[in-house]
Design an enzyme around this catalytic site. Structure first.
Site, PDB file in Angstrom:
ATOM      1  N   GLY A   1      96.825  94.858  39.410  1.00 37.30           N
ATOM      2  CA  GLY A   1      96.174  93.784  38.655  1.00 37.30           C
ATOM      3  C   GLY A   1      96.864  92.427  38.750  1.00 37.30           C
TER       4      GLY A   1
ATOM      5  N   SER B   1      97.096  87.104  25.816  1.00 41.71           N
ATOM      6  CA  SER B   1      95.643  87.341  25.889  1.00 41.71           C
ATOM      7  C   SER B   1      94.955  86.410  24.901  1.00 41.71           C
ATOM      8  CB  SER B   1      95.330  88.785  25.503  1.00 41.71           C
ATOM      9  OG  SER B   1      93.953  88.909  25.190  1.00 41.71           O
TER      10      SER B   1
ATOM     11  N   TYR C   1      95.971  95.506  19.706  1.00 38.94           N
ATOM     12  CA  TYR C   1      96.193  94.721  20.929  1.00 38.94           C
ATOM     13  C   TYR C   1      96.300  93.239  20.570  1.00 38.94           C
ATOM     14  CZ  TYR C   1      95.311  92.862  25.643  1.00 38.94           C
ATOM     15  OH  TYR C   1      95.394  92.180  26.838  1.00 38.94           O
TER      16      TYR C   1
HETATM   17  P1  NDP Z   1      96.733  96.716  34.695  1.00 41.74           P
HETATM   18  O1  NDP Z   1      96.402  97.871  33.815  1.00 41.74           O
HETATM   19  O2  NDP Z   1      95.959  96.472  35.933  1.00 41.74           O
HETATM   20  O3  NDP Z   1      98.302  96.777  35.092  1.00 41.74           O
HETATM   21  C1  NDP Z   1      99.273  96.975  34.094  1.00 41.74           C
HETATM   22  C2  NDP Z   1     100.644  96.982  34.730  1.00 41.74           C
HETATM   23  O4  NDP Z   1     101.634  97.156  33.705  1.00 41.74           O
HETATM   24  C3  NDP Z   1     100.829  98.118  35.727  1.00 41.74           C
HETATM   25  O5  NDP Z   1     101.606  97.659  36.807  1.00 41.74           O
HETATM   26  C4  NDP Z   1     101.595  99.162  34.906  1.00 41.74           C
HETATM   27  O6  NDP Z   1     102.347  99.991  35.794  1.00 41.74           O
HETATM   28  C5  NDP Z   1     102.470  98.259  34.025  1.00 41.74           C
HETATM   29  N1  NDP Z   1     102.931  98.886  32.784  1.00 41.74           N
HETATM   30  C6  NDP Z   1     102.169  99.352  31.750  1.00 41.74           C
HETATM   31  N2  NDP Z   1     102.954  99.857  30.774  1.00 41.74           N
HETATM   32  C7  NDP Z   1     104.242  99.703  31.200  1.00 41.74           C
HETATM   33  C8  NDP Z   1     105.497 100.025  30.645  1.00 41.74           C
HETATM   34  N3  NDP Z   1     105.632 100.620  29.445  1.00 41.74           N
HETATM   35  N4  NDP Z   1     106.624  99.720  31.348  1.00 41.74           N
HETATM   36  C9  NDP Z   1     106.533  99.112  32.565  1.00 41.74           C
HETATM   37  N5  NDP Z   1     105.373  98.786  33.144  1.00 41.74           N
HETATM   38  C10 NDP Z   1     104.233  99.078  32.475  1.00 41.74           C
HETATM   39  O7  NDP Z   1      96.682  95.458  33.726  1.00 41.74           O
HETATM   40  P2  NDP Z   1      96.290  93.912  33.952  1.00 41.74           P
HETATM   41  O8  NDP Z   1      96.806  93.431  35.247  1.00 41.74           O
HETATM   42  O9  NDP Z   1      94.869  93.759  33.618  1.00 41.74           O
HETATM   43  O10 NDP Z   1      97.119  93.260  32.753  1.00 41.74           O
HETATM   44  C11 NDP Z   1      98.347  92.604  32.919  1.00 41.74           C
HETATM   45  C12 NDP Z   1      98.623  91.814  31.651  1.00 41.74           C
HETATM   46  O11 NDP Z   1      97.540  90.907  31.426  1.00 41.74           O
HETATM   47  C13 NDP Z   1      98.711  92.683  30.388  1.00 41.74           C
HETATM   48  O12 NDP Z   1      99.746  92.216  29.566  1.00 41.74           O
HETATM   49  C14 NDP Z   1      97.354  92.484  29.738  1.00 41.74           C
HETATM   50  O13 NDP Z   1      97.426  92.667  28.352  1.00 41.74           O
HETATM   51  C15 NDP Z   1      97.081  91.034  30.111  1.00 41.74           C
HETATM   52  N6  NDP Z   1      95.662  90.684  30.025  1.00 41.74           N
HETATM   53  C16 NDP Z   1      94.728  91.303  30.838  1.00 41.74           C
HETATM   54  C17 NDP Z   1      93.391  90.954  30.731  1.00 41.74           C
HETATM   55  C18 NDP Z   1      92.314  91.599  31.553  1.00 41.74           C
HETATM   56  O14 NDP Z   1      91.141  91.341  31.275  1.00 41.74           O
HETATM   57  N7  NDP Z   1      92.645  92.397  32.563  1.00 41.74           N
HETATM   58  C19 NDP Z   1      92.955  89.919  29.776  1.00 41.74           C
HETATM   59  C20 NDP Z   1      94.014  89.340  29.007  1.00 41.74           C
HETATM   60  C21 NDP Z   1      95.296  89.705  29.149  1.00 41.74           C
HETATM   61  P3  NDP Z   1     102.687 101.529  35.423  1.00 41.74           P
HETATM   62  O15 NDP Z   1     101.411 102.141  34.933  1.00 41.74           O
HETATM   63  O16 NDP Z   1     103.224 102.108  36.676  1.00 41.74           O
HETATM   64  O17 NDP Z   1     103.742 101.432  34.374  1.00 41.74           O
END
Ligand code: NDP
Length: 235
Positions: free
Chosen positions: A12, A130, A143
């Site tokens: 992402g 967000s 969230y």
């Molecule tokens: P994705 O679900 O595509 O990716 C999330 C990433 O975070 C993955 O690389 C995952 O890797 C990692 N991750 C999750 N939990 C942990 C943890 N405990 N420790 C280390 N790594 C972690 O999410 P997005 O790219 O959509 O989101 C990225 C950010 O953007 C987030 O903070 C989200 O809240 C924010 N956001 C997203 C929006 C959207 O519409 N997509 C809108 C607004 C904000 P792994 O699973 O291997 O740990």
């Protein structure tokens, strides 16, 4: 070469950042639970297995990343999870998971990099927040609260660290087309597009470009700000 340390650089928005920064010659360290990219690895990115909820793991991994790529110049606290459902149905464990990942991740990562940034007299800390942190979302109360905490922390850190030459900002994305959207049906996504004045979902690359600008010298007088990247969803 500057060193970017980013959480969640495997998918992402985080992956788009890893690609953009590595393509511009930055050394990139990505921290995530699996420690692996979802598809092929990006050239120039070092992948570390680290759960940002755990302060001990974060400290150890940041030390390893510094040994490999040098002191951190830019931190992007990006890793996040979302949970949907009625607020009254959320269990305490879910509360801990959401708060410890979305806010605790920023807290742990910032604590691990700030001493090095203060020593070198410069640094940039960026958080991926967000728009729901600003306005609140029905059925995403936890969230939204976790992102509200991120926004307040960013503003406070900016005040505390400005005199040390460290800028701190957040981007506040709207609806971005990533795995996080997988829980929505195509109809849900169409409705979200209709609610967005730009008429579409945002891309991870558009968020990454904003983060790149914010860490650059072009943003040298911007700190303590929550920058919307939302196609006009929240104005
Ligand atoms: P994705 O679900 O595509 O990716 C999330 C990433 O975070 C993955 O690389 C995952 O890797 C990692 N991750 C999750 N939990 C942990 C943890 N405990 N420790 C280390 N790594 C972690 O999410 P997005 O790219 O959509 O989101 C990225 C950010 O953007 C987030 O903070 C989200 O809240 C924010 N956001 C997203 C929006 C959207 O519409 N997509 C809108 C607004 C904000 P792994 O699973 O291997 O740990």
């Amino acid at each position: 070469m500057p060193h970017l340390l980013i959480s969640g650089g495997t998918r992402g928005i985080g992956k788009a950042c890893a690609e953009l920064f590595a393509g511009k010659g930055y050394k990139v360290s990505s921290l995530s639970r699996t420690g692996k990219p979802d598809k092929e690895a990006v050239n120039g990115v070092s992948y570390f297995k680290c759960d940002v909820r755990d302060p001990g793991e974060v400290n150890k991994t940041v030390n390893d990343a510094v040994l490999e790529n040098g002191t951190v110049d830019v931190l992007i606290s990006n890793a996040g999870i979302s949970v949907t459902g009625l607020a009254q149905d959320m269990k305490f464990e879910v509360y801990r998971d959401v708060m410890d990942t979305n806010f605790g991740g920023l807290f742990n990562l910032a604590n691990a990099v700030i001493p090095g940034m203060v020593n070198q007299g410069h640094g940039v800390i960026l958080a991926v927040s967000s728009m729901w942190g600003q306005t609140g979302a029905s059925c995403e109360a936890l969230y939204s609260a976790s992102k509200g905490a991120v926004d307040s922390y960013v503003k406070s850190l900016a005040k505390e660290l400005g005199p040390s030459g460290i800028r701190v900002n957040a981007v506040s994305p709207g609806v971005i087309d990533t795995d996080m959207m997988n829980c929505y049906t195509e109809e849900d996504k169409e409705a979200l597009c209709d609610e967005t004045p730009a008429g579409r979902l945002g891309t991870p690359e558009e968020v990454a470009e904003t983060l790149f600008f914010l860490q650059s010298g072009k943003a040298s007088f911007i700190t303590g700000q929550i920058i919307g990247v939302n196609g006009g969803f929240l104005i």
